[in-house]
Motif scaffolding. Structure first.
Motif, short mmCIF file in Angstrom:
data_model
loop_
_atom_site.label_atom_id
_atom_site.label_comp_id
_atom_site.label_asym_id
_atom_site.label_seq_id
_atom_site.Cartn_x
_atom_site.Cartn_y
_atom_site.Cartn_z
N GLN A 5 28.00 -66.86 -3.18
CA GLN A 5 27.31 -67.25 -4.41
C GLN A 5 26.08 -68.07 -4.05
OE1 GLN A 5 29.33 -69.80 -7.26
NE2 GLN A 5 28.26 -68.81 -8.96
N ILE A 6 24.91 -67.63 -4.55
CA ILE A 6 23.66 -68.34 -4.31
C ILE A 6 23.39 -69.33 -5.45
CG2 ILE A 6 21.21 -68.11 -3.79
CD1 ILE A 6 23.04 -66.80 -1.77
N PHE A 7 23.42 -68.83 -6.68
CA PHE A 7 23.19 -69.67 -7.85
C PHE A 7 24.36 -69.53 -8.83
CE2 PHE A 7 18.92 -67.74 -6.83
CZ PHE A 7 18.43 -68.84 -6.13
N SER A 8 24.79 -70.63 -9.39
CA SER A 8 25.69 -70.56 -10.55
C SER A 8 24.81 -70.47 -11.80
CB SER A 8 26.57 -71.81 -10.61
OG SER A 8 25.78 -72.97 -10.79
N ALA A 9 25.36 -69.90 -12.87
CA ALA A 9 24.57 -69.71 -14.08
C ALA A 9 25.48 -69.38 -15.25
CB ALA A 9 23.54 -68.59 -13.89
N ASN A 10 24.95 -69.59 -16.45
CA ASN A 10 25.55 -69.03 -17.65
C ASN A 10 24.95 -67.66 -17.85
OD1 ASN A 10 27.17 -71.27 -18.31
ND2 ASN A 10 25.44 -72.28 -19.33
N VAL A 11 25.77 -66.63 -17.96
CA VAL A 11 25.27 -65.26 -18.02
C VAL A 11 25.85 -64.55 -19.24
CG1 VAL A 11 25.10 -63.06 -16.80
CG2 VAL A 11 25.17 -65.20 -15.50
N VAL A 12 24.97 -63.92 -20.01
CA VAL A 12 25.39 -63.10 -21.14
C VAL A 12 24.64 -61.78 -21.07
CG1 VAL A 12 25.96 -65.05 -22.62
CG2 VAL A 12 23.64 -64.08 -22.65
N ASP A 13 25.14 -60.78 -21.77
CA ASP A 13 24.48 -59.48 -21.84
C ASP A 13 23.39 -59.52 -22.89
OD1 ASP A 13 27.70 -58.02 -21.40
OD2 ASP A 13 26.11 -58.17 -19.90
N GLY A 14 22.20 -59.04 -22.54
CA GLY A 14 21.10 -58.95 -23.47
C GLY A 14 20.92 -57.53 -23.95
N ASP A 15 19.72 -57.24 -24.43
CA ASP A 15 19.41 -55.91 -24.90
C ASP A 15 19.09 -54.99 -23.72
OD1 ASP A 15 19.69 -56.76 -27.53
OD2 ASP A 15 17.57 -57.36 -27.66
N SER A 16 19.25 -53.69 -23.92
CA SER A 16 18.88 -52.66 -22.94
C SER A 16 19.57 -52.87 -21.60
CB SER A 16 17.36 -52.63 -22.75
OG SER A 16 16.71 -52.39 -23.98
N ASP A 17 20.82 -53.28 -21.64
CA ASP A 17 21.63 -53.46 -20.44
C ASP A 17 21.13 -54.57 -19.51
OD1 ASP A 17 23.35 -51.38 -21.15
OD2 ASP A 17 22.03 -49.88 -20.24
#
Length: 246
Positions: free
Chosen positions: A54-66
């Motif tokens: 793991q390089i960066f931790s983050a909050n990740v969600v799906d956006g538009d257009s994949d």
């Protein structure tokens, strides 16, 4: 223990796929509630097992257009930061940029994240003793959300199998699948035709004639991603040729 990245005798593999659009953007409002982990699967038979850093931790969600949206980036650990920053700076990232957000934005700009740079990052992480997570091909794993560098495990690559150049994957939101593709050298053999002085697949010859032949290999692009590589030719004499005269 230090390990070389993707070093193997004959076969090479280049990862031909980045995972969707791993853009770092800042939405006015999130489209989903971030989760703490995300699923990832390395598919195919290019290699059997991988190490994930793991390089960066983050909050990740799906956006538009994949596309995936990553916010609140942070270095995964001090060890990762100390291993990654010298590599990124040697590749051109300004010394003034030190935060995870700045590093991620630089990597996403102008295709800075090449296969060669990914390999350099992997070597630095391995020599630093940064912790990795083992992944088995075809098996889905749950990882903390963020950017991960996926590296083929050299120790698990057997003869006639291929490793992969490291790849950065953004984990979180919907399930992520990494699809590595193998690429191997293309080998050709030609014989010199005396009459035309041309290299071709066949030539006319009579008893006691000297024959000249040429072996060539075209290797995949991106060899800067490897520490070492070897191409080995195994050639068998045709009937009627005298190997003692070679």
């Amino acid at each position: 223990m230090n390990k070389k990245v993707c070093s193997f005798p004959i076969l090479f593999a280049l990862l031909a796929l980045l995972i969707g659009t791993c853009a770092v953007v800042f939405p006015a409002s999130a489209q989903a509630v971030p989760t703490s982990t995300g699923s990832i699967t390395v598919s195919g038979t290019v290699a059997r097992s991988y190490d994930a850093y793991q390089i960066f931790s983050a909050n990740v969600v799906d956006g538009d257009s994949d596309a995936k949206i990553a916010t609140d980036l942070a270095w995964a650990s001090d060890a990762v930061r100390d291993a990654a920053l010298p590599v990124l700076r040697s590749a051109g990232m300004p010394n003034s940029q030190t935060t995870a957000q700045e590093a991620a934005e630089w990597l996403n700009t102008d295709s800075h994240l090449t296969s060669a740079l990914s390999a350099q990052l992997a070597r630095s992480l391995q020599s630093s003793g940064a912790k990795s997570v083992a992944l088995n091909a075809g098996t889905t794993a749950e990882l903390p959300c963020g950017y991960w560098l996926i590296v083929a495990d050299d120790d698990a690559i057997a003869q006639n199998e291929a490793g992969t150049a490291p790849i950065m994957a953004l984990v979180g939101g919907g399930a992520v699948t990494v699809k590595p593709k193998a690429a191997t050298p293309k080998v050709a053999k030609h014989v010199l035709e005396d009459g035309t002085a041309a290299w071709q697949k066949a030539a006319d010859a009579t008893v006691a004639d000297d024959l000249y032949w040429r072996l060539s290999a075209t290797v995949p692009a991106g060899l800067t991603a490897y520490d070492t590589y070897t191409v080995r030719f195994v050639d068998t004499m045709s009937a009627g040729l005298d190997p003692s005269k070679v």
